[in-house]
Scaffold this active site. Sequence first.
Site, short mmCIF file in Angstrom:
data_model
loop_
_atom_site.label_atom_id
_atom_site.label_comp_id
_atom_site.label_asym_id
_atom_site.label_seq_id
_atom_site.Cartn_x
_atom_site.Cartn_y
_atom_site.Cartn_z
N PRO A 319 13.64 7.80 -8.64
CA PRO A 319 12.29 7.28 -8.89
C PRO A 319 11.41 8.19 -9.74
CG PRO A 319 12.90 6.99 -6.60
CD PRO A 319 13.95 7.88 -7.21
N ARG A 321 8.57 10.46 -10.90
CA ARG A 321 7.20 10.76 -10.47
C ARG A 321 6.65 9.75 -9.46
NH1 ARG A 321 4.55 10.65 -16.08
NH2 ARG A 321 6.71 11.00 -16.64
N CYS A 389 -9.33 28.72 -23.93
CA CYS A 389 -9.78 28.96 -25.30
C CYS A 389 -8.97 28.11 -26.28
CB CYS A 389 -9.66 30.45 -25.62
SG CYS A 389 -10.55 30.93 -27.10
#
Length: 461
Positions: A319, A321, A389
Amino acid sequence: MRAHEAGALHADISKQGPAWLRTPEDVNALMPALWPRSVTRGADGAVAVAGLSVRDIAAEFGTPVYVLDEADLRSRCRDFRAAFPTEDIFYAGKAFLCRAVVRMIAEEGLHLDVCTGGELATALSAGMPPERIGFHGNNKSVSELSRALDAGVGRIIVDSFTEIDRLTALARERGVRPRVLVRVTVGVEAHTHEFIATAHEDQKFGFSLAGGAAANAAFKILDEGVLELRGLHSHIGSQIFDASGFEVSARRVLALQAQIRDARGVELPELDLGGGFGIAYTSQDDPSTPQDLAKRLRKIVDSECAAENLAVPHLSIEPGRAIVGPAVFTLYEVGTVKELDGIRTFVSVDGGMSDNIRTALYDASYSATLASRASTAQPLLARVVGKHCESGDIVVKDEFLPADVQAGDLVAVPGTGAYCRSMASNYNHVPRPPVVAVRDGQARLIVRRETEEDLLALDVG
């Protein structure tokens, strides 16, 4: 339309103003398909999971924090178990793995896929029965294969001729006969992002069907007689909603199985069609239920086996996720709110691409909600960004939040159980967040927060 439908909308909606599309009630609402099943918004306006307020979670564990609804994860395991009662269901270790989750899925009767020595070590340390472990990977090392053999893993999915030779030599040395499946690249273009599509020809996984490598791999294993060839494996990708790809894949793999039978007189007893079933990240996603998936996959396999005059093999599914993804949300604290006139509003949180790289890597869409309180303010189309950043450090590309969102508020992003903590990094030397499991109003730490001391401990310079 509900507040979380905004996850798939482009920011140019802001030129028309949000009020025409959203009300404060919409923005406070929680779309059930996106959240763990026990998540509610309490009378005080704060989001709660299994009866525990996110404000209490943040106070005890800090932010960012991954919050796992244990009952939700277990219920999804049971949903698949009920839909596929005779099949083997392999939980995807790469989606998210820790010892507590290994124990949960083992207790719920599932199998486990691992693809590295580290994942195997985690599974074994948590007591996962080795016979219920499958070992994937396109470049398994000698040491990884050795450990798998010594542990007695249930199956190894071989991925190259080099690996077949490597595993054959190791098996001869030990006098063992490991069970293997041949991973077949079936040439199916799954309707998903190119980086998570795994069955087209131009990629690193498996043996090509069209070029004859898959058949030759099976013949090599059968002729040498050291490894026990149990069946064929196909995986066309992940975050898949359209079953048509499985139909094509099954037809091609079972045709190969018939070819092997005709050439060597062996009918392989197992078939793994993979999975990678999709989940809802925004209201634009419409995943199938396990019951619907089971019905369609069985119909596909039965039909193709009948066409090839094959006995229906024992089926395995992966299956992906679909089990852990919806069971987790990430909780952040807002640090700054920056309005750019005529462009958009940036809501900066105390995490970002170090705890969820998927938006930057896959252009993934997510939803979000103001979680620490409800609001009567008008909706504001915002972009939730991180502290790193990088201009590409985006958590949620477009979402309606209340116009009074401010520093100190908590924002929750659902659907972060898969690949977020697994792919987390220390970019900008940011320690990775903890994972907290909540059940029956109680929270427990299952993966602790990294510290600066952890980062410096690896720096031996």
